[in-house]
Design a protein around this motif. Structure first.
Motif, PDB file in Angstrom:
ATOM      1  N   MET B 363      94.192  47.747  89.633  1.00  0.00           N
ATOM      2  CA  MET B 363      95.115  46.845  90.610  1.00  0.00           C
ATOM      3  C   MET B 363      96.518  46.691  89.713  1.00  0.00           C
ATOM      4  SD  MET B 363      92.676  43.598  92.089  1.00  0.00           S
ATOM      5  CE  MET B 363      91.953  43.321  90.679  1.00  0.00           C
ATOM      6  N   ALA B 364      96.473  46.625  88.705  1.00  0.00           N
ATOM      7  CA  ALA B 364      97.650  46.578  87.870  1.00  0.00           C
ATOM      8  C   ALA B 364      98.421  47.768  88.081  1.00  0.00           C
ATOM      9  CB  ALA B 364      97.374  46.201  86.387  1.00  0.00           C
ATOM     10  N   SER B 365      97.941  49.098  87.863  1.00  0.00           N
ATOM     11  CA  SER B 365      98.581  50.362  87.770  1.00  0.00           C
ATOM     12  C   SER B 365      98.978  50.535  89.120  1.00  0.00           C
ATOM     13  CB  SER B 365      97.886  51.554  87.235  1.00  0.00           C
ATOM     14  OG  SER B 365      96.480  51.689  87.883  1.00  0.00           O
ATOM     15  N   PRO B 423      94.679  47.143  76.975  1.00  0.00           N
ATOM     16  CA  PRO B 423      94.755  47.510  78.120  1.00  0.00           C
ATOM     17  C   PRO B 423      95.865  47.732  79.030  1.00  0.00           C
ATOM     18  CG  PRO B 423      93.175  45.466  77.886  1.00  0.00           C
ATOM     19  CD  PRO B 423      93.714  45.769  76.619  1.00  0.00           C
ATOM     20  N   GLY B 424      97.141  47.010  78.298  1.00  0.00           N
ATOM     21  CA  GLY B 424      98.456  47.362  78.730  1.00  0.00           C
ATOM     22  C   GLY B 424      98.684  48.769  78.681  1.00  0.00           C
ATOM     23  N   ALA B 425      98.573  49.194  77.599  1.00  0.00           N
ATOM     24  CA  ALA B 425      98.735  50.733  77.099  1.00  0.00           C
ATOM     25  C   ALA B 425      98.300  51.536  78.523  1.00  0.00           C
ATOM     26  CB  ALA B 425      98.515  50.975  75.743  1.00  0.00           C
ATOM     27  N   VAL B 426      96.790  51.305  78.540  1.00  0.00           N
ATOM     28  CA  VAL B 426      95.953  51.982  79.671  1.00  0.00           C
ATOM     29  C   VAL B 426      96.619  51.824  81.155  1.00  0.00           C
ATOM     30  CG1 VAL B 426      93.856  52.438  80.622  1.00  0.00           C
ATOM     31  CG2 VAL B 426      94.022  51.730  78.169  1.00  0.00           C
ATOM     32  N   ILE B 427      97.008  50.753  81.372  1.00  0.00           N
ATOM     33  CA  ILE B 427      97.767  50.524  82.652  1.00  0.00           C
ATOM     34  C   ILE B 427      98.990  51.268  82.859  1.00  0.00           C
ATOM     35  CG2 ILE B 427      98.878  48.827  84.074  1.00  0.00           C
ATOM     36  CD1 ILE B 427      97.234  46.618  83.055  1.00  0.00           C
ATOM     37  N   TRP B 428      99.575  51.586  81.788  1.00  0.00           N
ATOM     38  CA  TRP B 428     100.870  52.385  81.921  1.00  0.00           C
ATOM     39  C   TRP B 428     100.664  53.747  81.837  1.00  0.00           C
ATOM     40  CZ3 TRP B 428     103.480  53.739  76.600  1.00  0.00           C
ATOM     41  CH2 TRP B 428     104.552  54.590  76.779  1.00  0.00           C
ATOM     42  N   VAL B 434      99.128  57.462  88.711  1.00  0.00           N
ATOM     43  CA  VAL B 434      99.083  57.012  89.769  1.00  0.00           C
ATOM     44  C   VAL B 434     100.299  56.800  90.772  1.00  0.00           C
ATOM     45  CG1 VAL B 434      98.682  54.844  91.077  1.00  0.00           C
ATOM     46  CG2 VAL B 434      97.310  55.376  89.058  1.00  0.00           C
ATOM     47  N   PHE B 435     101.381  56.730  90.140  1.00  0.00           N
ATOM     48  CA  PHE B 435     102.671  56.798  90.894  1.00  0.00           C
ATOM     49  C   PHE B 435     103.093  58.004  91.736  1.00  0.00           C
ATOM     50  CE2 PHE B 435     107.339  57.654  90.714  1.00  0.00           C
ATOM     51  CZ  PHE B 435     107.766  56.787  91.548  1.00  0.00           C
ATOM     52  N   PHE B 500      92.415  58.053  75.989  1.00  0.00           N
ATOM     53  CA  PHE B 500      93.365  58.395  74.642  1.00  0.00           C
ATOM     54  C   PHE B 500      94.180  56.994  74.510  1.00  0.00           C
ATOM     55  CE2 PHE B 500      92.708  62.597  75.120  1.00  0.00           C
ATOM     56  CZ  PHE B 500      93.289  63.509  73.840  1.00  0.00           C
ATOM     57  N   LEU B 501      94.730  56.247  75.609  1.00  0.00           N
ATOM     58  CA  LEU B 501      95.621  55.091  75.078  1.00  0.00           C
ATOM     59  C   LEU B 501      94.745  54.115  75.015  1.00  0.00           C
ATOM     60  CD1 LEU B 501      98.331  56.026  77.877  1.00  0.00           C
ATOM     61  CD2 LEU B 501      98.559  55.594  75.256  1.00  0.00           C
ATOM     62  N   GLY B 502      93.359  53.954  75.427  1.00  0.00           N
ATOM     63  CA  GLY B 502      92.568  53.135  75.069  1.00  0.00           C
ATOM     64  C   GLY B 502      91.899  53.129  73.643  1.00  0.00           C
ATOM     65  N   ALA B 503      92.207  54.176  72.986  1.00  0.00           N
ATOM     66  CA  ALA B 503      91.860  54.585  71.717  1.00  0.00           C
ATOM     67  C   ALA B 503      90.200  54.437  71.438  1.00  0.00           C
ATOM     68  CB  ALA B 503      92.352  53.604  70.739  1.00  0.00           C
ATOM     69  N   GLY B 504      89.713  54.586  72.664  1.00  0.00           N
ATOM     70  CA  GLY B 504      88.174  54.655  72.626  1.00  0.00           C
ATOM     71  C   GLY B 504      87.592  53.051  72.910  1.00  0.00           C
TER      72      GLY B 504
END
Lengths: 215, 563
Positions: B363-365, B423-428, B434-435, B500-504
């Motif tokens: 939803m956020a992304s 999670p913010g980094a993952v959204i980004w 997605v964009f 990667f951005l969630g660092a696992g």
């Protein structure tokens, strides 16, 4: 070599009565005109003769060409040429390649094919324009190139769908004369849909009037 | 109007800092590590250690060969099958109906489809169970029908996902050229329909589908999640090997991984160059063939039959997911479970958190992407300008660059900023992918909006923002929600950005499903994969139903109620 329509009927999808029933004989070298108000099915008649009916249209009756029943044949096997209001030259091909596309495969060899295209262009007043982008041609040049493309395929009959209606008044007479001269030379039967009574007069062939209730 | 310029500046700033800079920074960090500069691990200065380590990796040449053969082979087959099938179906099946039938296959995330296919193809899978009575099998046959060393299962998986995508793209491009009358013109000149397709329609369609084909090619050359589930395992394709090395307990393996990530980018560049070369060659041969005037061609019928087979496999794969998720006892060679259970569905303690995280990220992304896409399109409208080529290229950039080439470096940047694992980094990270899809989906309907509506509003005194909020957005509600549903489907399918951005540490349905796919209980995997497939379906259903409800008293906007 005549074109004969025998009780040709077309029924639209989800309709219960046929749009028209047509019986007509067009002799070689003759141009028959089909006239009538919009929506009466003139273009549908041409589609039925040429084999271009969309799926869902039902067709009954027979189309004979040069003594051969072509009713069940696909469009590409009927040898019936088709000209639209617009020239409909393929935009991705050069003028020369458009004509080469039409040129019958019976003409073999690169040199012979190139020569046939060059001759046709010359006769259309387009000599040396093989490499041109069709979009850069004038309306009259495009119409003449399209007629040449159609004739190079060596059709046994020709369908014209309001072929001159998009042209300016001055050009119209010229193009009409050019077209009819080439048809007369070929000696093939032609069926022409038109709104313009002058077309029918110039064609000097039988006139079929389609009306809303059928012919 | 100065307003347009300000908005355009804002959009450029957001796209630049949110999308372009991270990609470039990620590439730069990856390149730095590839040339031995990785201060965090004590590697300072420049060296070729990483490349030496990469060259010393056993199985590297096999990985490279597999990557090229699978990626190029799957894409070439997909293009031929998709175009052939559209050629066979267009004119017989209405475009809208055909495209609607393809949509579900597009909505299913790659990982879920791959898991379903594995359930079909595996030695103990549905196909083997179906054949067992005839073959006299009482035990699963000893065949490597999944994870086979040639990558055939992976090629099949890629076909199942890419053929519907390319068919959809081709079919909608067909609406932009005068296909029906050109077909009639070609046939009247004596050409078989298949020949008209190849000589007349395809050359005009190609410029419209070239970019999507490039996206499919780049994807097939760098796929990770499907390749883990279906592909060869030892050695795997390059992108899978790189993922393993990046997450190896020994951090020194990041060096060969970074060098390999640059090789991966080079492979995609090579693939695109080959595509251009093939295009030129086809154009030259095509011209010769046109000039020769040959009237015959064949193939669409065969392609349509093969595509029918592929879609049947895909449907069975999804069914297999559902059946496995509900199975309790199911021994070989039974065709159906001997006993059923809801136990794994009811154990929501296991999958609940992953589902929640997946929904939140999606939803956020998606919200970010849709908002940005609307502002971008609105800025184009106000500037009254068409999209520049560089802007179009910018939209496609994240879809063509292999993810693994910059995600590692991007995470280095995120680590430095203290964002990694959040999670913010993952959204980004997800929004970067997605964009583009949201933007592509929304552009055509946005441009098709009748400009007289906004002119009428302006004539009534409505300013630009009022025209956007009160006229454009409500009228465009349906395409906006469709674009959002596509965004959700893309977000749910993301594997590497989350990893990667969630660092696992950020677990979604996709990361869990991929992790569990190799080892664990099929019934548990089936629940994760089914949920993963369900989320996009729900999103599409809402996108279809909401406008119908909101506009229930507006016949022109409500659209057909979906069946």
């Amino acid at each position: 070599m005549s074109l004969v329509l025998e009780k040709l009927m077309v029924t639209l999808p989800r309709a219960d009565r046929p749009l028209f029933e047509v019986s007509l004989r067009v002799e070689p070298g003759q141009v028959a005109s089909v006239m009538g108000p919009s929506g009466v099915g003139k273009s549908t008649l041409l589609d039925a003769v040429g084999g271009h009916l969309a799926p869902g249209f039902r067709c009954a009756g027979r189309v004979w060409l040069a003594g051969r029943d072509v009713t069940a044949l696909p469009a590409e096997a009927r040898r019936i040429g088709l000209m639209f209001q617009e020239a409909l030259l393929f935009p991705h091909l050069s003028v020369g390649d458009n004509l080469a596309f039409g040129l019958s495969p019976a003409v073999r060899g690169r040199a012979a094919r190139r020569a046939a295209v060059a001759t046709a262009l010359e006769r259309a007043g387009l000599a040396g324009m093989e490499g041109r982008d069709p979009a850069t041609l004038s309306g009259g040049q495009r119409a003449r190139a399209a007629l040449m493309r159609t004739l190079l395929a060596d059709p046994a009959a020709l369908l014209l769908d309001e072929p001159f209606s998009r042209l300016d008044t001055g050009l119209r007479a010229e193009m009409r004369a050019f077209t009819f001269a080439h048809i007369a030379e070929r000696g093939i039967p032609v069926l022409m849909v038109t709104h313009d009574p002058e077309d029918a007069t110039a064609a000097a062939g039988p006139v079929l009037r389609l009306s809303a209730k059928g012919a | 109007m100065s307003d347009g310029r300000g908005l355009r500046g804002l959009v450029l700033l957001v796209v630049g800092t949110g999308l372009l800079v991270p990609i470039l920074a990620g590439l730069a960090e990856t390149a730095a590590a590839a040339f031995g500069h990785l201060p965090a691990l004590g590697f300072d200065g420049w060296s070729l250690t990483a490349w030496q380590a990469l060259a010393a990796e056993p199985g590297l040449t096999t990985s490279l060969r597999l990557t090229l053969v699978i990626g190029l082979g799957a894409t070439a087959l997909s293009v031929v099958l998709a175009m052939g099938a559209v050629a066979a179906l267009a004119g017989r099946v209405p475009a809208a109906r055909g495209m609607r039938a393809l949509a579900p296959f597009l909505a299913v995330p790659h990982a879920a489809m791959a898991i379903g296919l594995a359930f079909l193809l595996a030695p103990s899978g549905w196909i083997a169970r179906g054949l067992a009575p005839m073959m006299g099998w009482v035990l699963p046959p000893g065949l490597a029908s999944v994870n086979d060393p040639w990558g055939l299962a992976l090629i099949l998986g890629l076909l199942v996902k890419e053929v519907p995508f390319l068919m959809l793209v081709t079919w909608s491009a067909l609406g932009q050229i005068d296909a029906a009358r050109q077909m009639a013109a070609g046939r009247a000149l004596g050409y078989a329909p298949a020949a008209v397709w190849v000589k007349v329609l395809l050359p005009q369609l190609w410029p419209l589908v070239r970019l999507p084909v490039a996206v499919a090619l780049a994807y097939a050359l760098s796929v990770v999640d499907m390749a883990i589930i279906l592909g060869p395992s030892n050695p795997p394709v390059l992108a899978v090997a790189l993922t393993r090395w990046f997450f190896d307990p020994d951090p020194a393996r990041i060096l060969p991984a970074a060098a390999g990530a640059l090789v991966q980018a080079g492979i995609v560049a090579l693939g695109l160059a080959l595509l251009c070369g093939a295009e030129r060659l086809a154009r030259w041969l095509g011209r010769r063939w046109v000039q020769a005037g040959g009237r015959r061609a064949f193939g669409p019928g065969l392609a349509a039959v093969l595509v029918g087979g592929l879609l049947t496999l895909a449907a069975l794969a999804l069914l297999a997911l559902a059946v496995w998720s509900l199975a309790w006892r199911w021994s070989f060679p039974q065709l159906l479970p001997e006993s059923w259970s809801l136990k794994f569905w009811l154990a929501s303690g296991r999958w609940g958190a992953a589902l929640g995280m997946t929904l939140w990220l999606a939803m956020a992304s998606t919200a970010l992407s849709v908002a940005l896409a609307i502002l971008w399109l609105e800025a184009e409208d106000r500037g009254q300008r068409t999209r520049a080529r560089w802007a179009e290229a910018l939209i496609y950039l994240p879809l063509i660059l292999p993810q693994i080439a910059f995600l590692y470096g991007l995470n280095v940047v995120a680590l430095r900023a203290g964002l990694s694992g959040h999670p913010g980094a993952v959204i980004w990270g997800q929004a970067i992918f997605v964009f583009p899809y949201v933007m592509i989906a929304l552009t055509a309907p946005w441009r098709a909006l009748d400009p007289r509506l906004t002119r009428a509003a302006a004539a009534l005194g409505a300013g630009p923002w009022r025209r956007l909020v009160r006229v454009k957005l409500p009228v465009l509600l349906r395409p906006i929600l469709t674009a959002a549903a596509i965004g959700v489907a893309v977000s749910v399918a993301q594997y590497l950005p989350t990893l990667f951005l969630g660092a696992g540490r950020v677990a979604t349905l996709t990361t869990e499903a991929v992790t569990l796919s190799s080892s664990s209980d099929r019934r548990v995997v089936a629940v994760y994969a089914s949920l993963q497939a369900l989320v996009p379906f729900v999103a599409y259903a809402l996108a279809a139903l909401l406008p119908a409800w909101v506009h229930r008293n507006r016949r022109d906007l409500a659209g057909a109620v979906p069946a």
